[in-house]
Structure formats: structure tokens, C-alpha cells
Scaffold this motif. Structure first.
Motif, PDB file in Angstrom:
ATOM      1  N   LEU A 190       0.802  -1.224   0.000  1.00 13.51           N
ATOM      2  CA  LEU A 190       0.000   0.000   0.000  1.00 13.51           C
ATOM      3  C   LEU A 190       0.840   1.282   0.000  1.00 13.51           C
ATOM      4  O   LEU A 190       0.552   2.203  -0.781  1.00 13.51           O
ATOM      5  CB  LEU A 190      -0.971  -0.017   1.185  1.00 13.51           C
ATOM      6  CG  LEU A 190      -1.915   1.164   1.329  1.00 13.51           C
ATOM      7  CD1 LEU A 190      -2.774   1.344   0.084  1.00 13.51           C
ATOM      8  CD2 LEU A 190      -2.802   0.996   2.564  1.00 13.51           C
ATOM      9  N   PRO A 191       1.884   1.406   0.823  1.00 15.29           N
ATOM     10  CA  PRO A 191       2.679   2.645   0.776  1.00 15.29           C
ATOM     11  C   PRO A 191       3.277   2.922  -0.601  1.00 15.29           C
ATOM     12  O   PRO A 191       3.347   4.087  -1.023  1.00 15.29           O
ATOM     13  CB  PRO A 191       3.790   2.391   1.808  1.00 15.29           C
ATOM     14  CG  PRO A 191       3.262   1.348   2.703  1.00 15.29           C
ATOM     15  CD  PRO A 191       2.377   0.480   1.867  1.00 15.29           C
ATOM     16  N   GLN A 192       3.711   1.873  -1.300  1.00 11.53           N
ATOM     17  CA  GLN A 192       4.262   2.057  -2.638  1.00 11.53           C
ATOM     18  C   GLN A 192       3.195   2.566  -3.601  1.00 11.53           C
ATOM     19  O   GLN A 192       3.436   3.481  -4.404  1.00 11.53           O
ATOM     20  CB  GLN A 192       4.842   0.733  -3.158  1.00 11.53           C
ATOM     21  CG  GLN A 192       6.099   0.277  -2.443  1.00 11.53           C
ATOM     22  CD  GLN A 192       7.290   1.200  -2.716  1.00 11.53           C
ATOM     23  OE1 GLN A 192       7.320   1.938  -3.692  1.00 11.53           O
ATOM     24  NE2 GLN A 192       8.269   1.162  -1.836  1.00 11.53           N
ATOM     25  N   VAL A 193       2.001   1.994  -3.522  1.00  9.56           N
ATOM     26  CA  VAL A 193       0.897   2.438  -4.382  1.00  9.56           C
ATOM     27  C   VAL A 193       0.594   3.908  -4.138  1.00  9.56           C
ATOM     28  O   VAL A 193       0.467   4.707  -5.076  1.00  9.56           O
ATOM     29  CB  VAL A 193      -0.366   1.575  -4.145  1.00  9.56           C
ATOM     30  CG1 VAL A 193      -1.577   2.162  -4.873  1.00  9.56           C
ATOM     31  CG2 VAL A 193      -0.137   0.139  -4.599  1.00  9.56           C
ATOM     32  N   LEU A 194       0.479   4.301  -2.876  1.00 17.92           N
ATOM     33  CA  LEU A 194       0.091   5.668  -2.553  1.00 17.92           C
ATOM     34  C   LEU A 194       1.183   6.670  -2.918  1.00 17.92           C
ATOM     35  O   LEU A 194       0.893   7.777  -3.372  1.00 17.92           O
ATOM     36  CB  LEU A 194      -0.267   5.784  -1.064  1.00 17.92           C
ATOM     37  CG  LEU A 194      -1.439   4.905  -0.606  1.00 17.92           C
ATOM     38  CD1 LEU A 194      -1.795   5.202   0.837  1.00 17.92           C
ATOM     39  CD2 LEU A 194      -2.655   5.076  -1.494  1.00 17.92           C
ATOM     40  N   ASN A 195       2.427   6.284  -2.744  1.00 19.30           N
ATOM     41  CA  ASN A 195       3.522   7.192  -3.100  1.00 19.30           C
ATOM     42  C   ASN A 195       3.656   7.371  -4.607  1.00 19.30           C
ATOM     43  O   ASN A 195       4.086   8.423  -5.071  1.00 19.30           O
ATOM     44  CB  ASN A 195       4.840   6.693  -2.500  1.00 19.30           C
ATOM     45  CG  ASN A 195       4.993   7.093  -1.043  1.00 19.30           C
ATOM     46  OD1 ASN A 195       4.978   8.274  -0.708  1.00 19.30           O
ATOM     47  ND2 ASN A 195       5.109   6.118  -0.160  1.00 19.30           N
TER      48      ASN A 195
END
Length: 372
Positions: A129-134
Motif C-alpha cells: 500500500l505505501p508504494q501504491v500511494l507514493n
């Protein structure tokens, strides 16, 4: 050069709940953008690109894994094949490090707030999720509470996030002038953060519970449901607590209209769609004083501390003993619910996607001109 909007509907379920309900209800308001739907199901009136089925929560962990692999390895090829300019996903999933521009919708960060050991969802939220949002071009979410969580957990600036509150089907969820029956109603998943153990305990302490029932509507979960059934039996409530499996959106308004109240003291919610749907029926709501739930109810519900069983019990007893309070909350619920609609949600979503689609196209056009 194309500026095609692609909408990833790999998660669309045969029995819509949550994300599927959201996606299906905003689609009509995105039609003016002429999107191509990537879906295993063909939806009339839209350009359609067929994709494999069996990638939804209905298939459990296998469905999630299949969808994530498809998203990472097949979806970028489709994006290039269709000359996509922007990809919209109704949940926070998108191809990473593939040069795709995408907008995603975040519904909650429950797996981070209530992590479970060895849970795939917890790992998903911590690492994927953090990779997607960034990497997202922009992020949509369903409440200010969820926006705050995204900023707090991932240090993402607020100007990259747009909260858009959800809506409800106004043709289905409305007062039906049915007599009130003698049950409290819960609608939703069986999960620890839904707080159902405290709901059952609170109901057991209602002084008049011999004359009332508690109906728990939602698909059972082998990890949690057995403990709820055991608790019900230990408290001698087997004839007063009723477990009901999945109920369609066509049947649900009748159950809501006849309930004394919807009881929904969840420990945390990204939005809490059943709360809004019950309010639209004029059904009093008992819910939590935290997360997004006060954003939905304002002062048109009984708000309780979800960790305090006596507060939940007292709220139930108030609605049993005080018809005037019940009527006052019911009328306030109808007024508050009138401020929400899928039309507002869909139009606000369309405006965001329209802006970023135009931005993508302008960006690509400048790049082409720059090469001449």
C-alpha cells in the motif's frame, strides 16, 4: 494520441458489498469521460475490455493473490495496448514501477490499526500500500478520517488527497412505513474491529432483553464467528441472537425499516455505509464516537464509546424505553441522510478524474511537441 481513462474493476463481486457497491454506484457519473472498463463482467453502456474472473474477495486469499499478480504483470500491458492516459482503481491497487499514471480510492487503513499476525492484509498494507500511494497521481478517500490516517501513517501531503463522502441508493433506502419489530440490527462483516463481542455482551445486559432480539446480518467468518456463537450460548441468548447470512441490497431496506435501531459501535470505520443506509430509512442508529462515524451522523445518532459496554447497553435501553427520543432521532436521521447521495459522490469523483485526465493529456502533448 489517446487520453483514455481505464477503470480497473477486477475486484467486482457477484454479491456486491463495500468496494463493489461503491464502484457500481459511481460508474454512471463517470460515463461522460468515456472510460473503458476492465472487467470480467460486461456492463451495458460502457466500452469493455474483458479480463479473467475469480480475482475478488469471494475467492478468499487466492482471489486477492491472483488479482495482485494480474495487476502487476498483465495490467501494464493492457494500459499500453489501449493507450491509456489514466487508470482509476476503486481500491488502492495499481501497477508499480511501470510508468502507468493512476488514481486510487482508499477506503480505510483498518489492517494497520488492528494488525493480525500472519494476515495477508496486514502485510499488504505495510509493504504494498505505501508504494501504491507514493506512486499515485492522486488519492481519493471516503472521509476526512481516512485522509487523516493516510497523512499520519504515510506522511503523504494533504494536497495529494481528496476526501469524497459516499452515498446511498435513494430508491431503495427510504422509509417504507412498516411497523417496528422487536430487534436490534447489525449489518457488516464478522471481524474483531467490528466489536461484535461487546455488542452481544451489551445486549445481554439490557434489562428487557427477554422481549427483544439481536439480528447480526453478514457473511460468517470461520476465524471469528465461532467465538461469537460460543459467547451467545454462554450468555443464554441462543433464542434471542440471530445470525443471518448475506442479505441483498433489495432485501436490506425492509430489515432496516423494521428494526428498533441499527447498532454499529465499530472500533474504527473508513466510512460505515450501513449507518448512512439505516439513517436514510429513518431507523435510529447507535454508533461510535470515533473515526469517520461522527462525520456521517453529525448529531442525528446516539454516539457511544465503543470500548464501554455500559454505554452501548444504555443506548439500547433508551431506544426501548423512550419512544419520543426514538422518533426525534429518526427525524434527524432523515434530514442528515438527505445531504448524501451517489450523485454527489460520482460527480465529485468525475471532476477529480477529469482534471487528472486533462493533465495527463496536456503532459503527453507537450512531450510530443518538445521532441519536434
Amino acid at each position: 494520441m489517446n487520453d483514455r481513462l481505464l477503470i480497473n474493476l477486477a475486484v467486482l463481486m457477484d454479491k456486491p458489498t463495500g468496494i463493489s457497491t461503491y464502484a457500481l454506484n459511481i460508474l454512471p457519473y463517470l460515463r461522460e469521460l468515456h472510460p473503458t472498463l476492465l472487467s470480467a463482467q460486461k456492463l451495458e453502456g460502457y466500452s469493455h475490455y474483458p479480463i479473467p474472473g475469480g480475482q475478488t474477495p469471494e475467492q478468499g486469499a487466492k482471489g486477492h493473490l491472483k488479482r495482485l499478480l494480474w495487476t502487476q504483470f498483465r495490467l501494464p500491458k493492457i494500459y499500453r495496448e489501449l493507450q491509456g492516459g489514466l487508470l482509476f482503481s476503486p481500491l488502492p491497487e495499481a501497477p508499480l514501477f511501470q510508468g502507468c499514471r493512476f488514481v486510487v480510492m482508499v477506503h480505510d487503513l483498518i489492517p494497520l490499526r488492528f494488525p493480525e499476525r500472519r494476515s495477508p492484509l496486514t502485510l499488504y498494507s505495510r509493504y504494498y500500500l505505501p508504494q501504491v500511494l507514493n506512486q499515485a497521481t492522486h488519492i481519493l478517500c471516503n472521509s476526512q478520517a481516512t485522509a487523516n490516517d493516510i497523512m499520519d501513517w504515510f506522511s503523504i501531503p494533504g494536497d495529494r488527497i481528496t476526501p469524497i463522502l459516499l452515498g446511498y441508493n435513494q430508491e431503495q433506502f427510504k422509509p417504507l412505513n412498516l411497523p417496528t419489530s422487536n430487534y436490534f440490527l447489525y449489518v457488516g462483516r464478522h471481524a474483531t474491529y467490528k466489536n461484535l463481542h461487546r455488542v452481544i455482551e451489551a445486549f445481554a445486559k439490557v434489562r428487557q432483553n427477554q422481549d427483544y432480539q439481536l439480528w447480526l446480518v453478514g457473511t460468517s467468518d470461520r476465524r471469528y464467528t465461532p467465538s461469537l456463537i460460543a459467547q451467545m450460548n454462554e450468555l443464554g441468548l441462543s433464542d434471542r441472537v440471530k445470525f443471518i447470512d448475506y442479505v441483498s441490497s433489495e432485501e436490506l431496506p425492509v430489515l432496516m425499516n423494521q428494526a428498533i435501531a441499527l447498532i454499529f459501535p465499530s472500533l474504527w470505520e473508513g466510512f460505515g455505509l450501513p449507518v448512512l443506509e439505516a439513517m436514510a430509512c429513518g431507523t435510529p442508529v447507535i454508533t461510535s464516537h470515533c473515526s469517520s462515524l461522527p462525520e456521517i451522523t453529525a448529531d442525528a445518532a446516539i454516539l457511544v464509546d465503543p470500548y464501554k459496554v455500559p454505554e452501548i447497553t444504555a443506548a439500547m435501553e433508551t431506544l426501548i424505553q423512550d419512544p419520543q427520543a426514538r422518533e426525534q432521532i429518526s427525524q434527524g436521521s432523515l434530514k442528515r441522510a438527505a445531504q448524501f447521495s451517489w450523485c454527489r459522490t460520482g460527480q465529485a469523483t468525475c471532476e477529480v478524474l477529469k482534471g487528472y485526465s486533462a493533465f495527463c493529456f496536456a503532459d503527453m502533448k507537450r512531450a510530443v511537441i518538445g521532441k519536434r
